[in-house]
Design an enzyme around this catalytic site. Structure first.
Site, PDB file in Angstrom:
ATOM      1  CB  THR A  54      -0.917  -0.006   1.244  1.00  0.00           C
ATOM      2  OG1 THR A  54      -1.667  -1.204   1.239  1.00  0.00           O
ATOM      3  CG2 THR A  54      -1.858   1.184   1.258  1.00  0.00           C
ATOM      4  CG  ASN A  74      -4.219  -7.060  -0.571  1.00  0.00           C
ATOM      5  OD1 ASN A  74      -4.250  -6.304   0.389  1.00  0.00           O
ATOM      6  ND2 ASN A  74      -4.722  -8.266  -0.520  1.00  0.00           N
ATOM      7  CD  GLU A  93      -7.697  -4.490  -1.551  1.00  0.00           C
ATOM      8  OE1 GLU A  93      -7.940  -4.172  -0.372  1.00  0.00           O
ATOM      9  OE2 GLU A  93      -6.574  -4.389  -2.039  1.00  0.00           O
ATOM     10  CG  ASP A  96      -7.712  -7.006   1.824  1.00  0.00           C
ATOM     11  OD1 ASP A  96      -6.710  -7.673   2.131  1.00  0.00           O
ATOM     12  OD2 ASP A  96      -7.672  -5.785   1.637  1.00  0.00           O
ATOM     13  CB  SER A 126      -9.688  -2.121   2.787  1.00  0.00           C
ATOM     14  OG  SER A 126      -8.435  -1.504   2.595  1.00  0.00           O
ATOM     15  CB  SER A 127      -6.211  -1.731   7.202  1.00  0.00           C
ATOM     16  OG  SER A 127      -5.273  -2.079   6.214  1.00  0.00           O
ATOM     17  N   GLY A 147       1.067   0.274   5.190  1.00  0.00           N
ATOM     18  CA  GLY A 147       1.585  -0.663   6.186  1.00  0.00           C
ATOM     19  C   GLY A 147       0.621  -1.738   6.625  1.00  0.00           C
ATOM     20  N   GLY A 148      -0.346  -2.102   5.798  1.00  0.00           N
ATOM     21  CA  GLY A 148      -1.236  -3.214   6.136  1.00  0.00           C
ATOM     22  C   GLY A 148      -1.990  -2.964   7.424  1.00  0.00           C
TER      23      GLY A 148
END
Length: 191
Positions: A54, A74, A93, A96, A126-127, A147-148
């Site tokens: 990301t 991703n 994606e 996820d 999603s974060s 950073g996930g």
């Protein structure tokens, strides 16, 4: 939490809890300075998906036009496919989504979240949290992170550094960070 695509999952209770002072006070009472408990003690019931790949950018120009943009492929190299017409690496994606599985005898890992199971037309959790902060309709900040699983905490810490600790924008971003997501039960310190 039972978060998922609101077109497929009723998230009204979760959103209500997230915005509730009483709910926040209840969680605060569960914090112990000497110990971290299992996720279910805090209300955690489901496993979290770890994502990668990301980037984020925040821009405010001289006329106060603002952009907060988060983009992801991703995983490393996304779906491992390159568009022949554009040369763009396609994301994965779909990874996820939570994946249904048989019950696990591993009691330390929560099961996948049913609210995030795949369905046609559904968006995965999603974060990514691109954020534009307004006050009285005027732009005050643009913030986000990469950073996930660290994205939400990183975005929050930069926001708090700037607005509450009164750090300048660069110092707000460069300041050391602390991260804990309960699984694994380890505190990470970044500097």
């Amino acid at each position: 939490m039972n978060l998922g695509d609101p077109d497929f999952v009723d998230v009204s209770k979760v959103i209500s809890d997230m915005l509730s002072t009483n709910f926040a006070q209840g969680l605060k009472k569960k914090i112990n300075d000497n110990k971290t408990f299992d996720p279910n003690y805090y209300g955690g019931r489901w496993d979290q998906i770890n994502d990668h790949g990301t980037s984020h950018l925040s821009i405010i120009d001289s006329e106060r036009n603002v952009v907060s943009l988060t983009s992801t492929i991703n995983s490393y190299f996304g779906a491992l496919m390159l568009s022949p017409s554009t040369g763009i690496v396609l994301n994965n994606e779909m990874d996820d989504f939570s994946i249904p599985m048989k019950s696990s005898s591993n009691l330390t890992v929560p099961p996948p979240a049913p609210a995030n199971f795949i369905r046609p037309g559904k968006r995965p959790l999603s974060s990514m949290t691109p954020t534009i902060v307004l006050k009285d309709g005027k732009v005050k900040a643009s913030v986000g992170a990469s950073g996930g699983l660290y994205i939400i905490a990183g975005t929050t810490e930069v926001f708090l550094n700037y607005f509450f600790l009164k750090m300048d924008p660069l110092s707000s971003v460069l300041a050391p960070r602390i991260y804990h997501q309960l699984i694994p039960n380890i505190v990470s310190y970044e500097n």
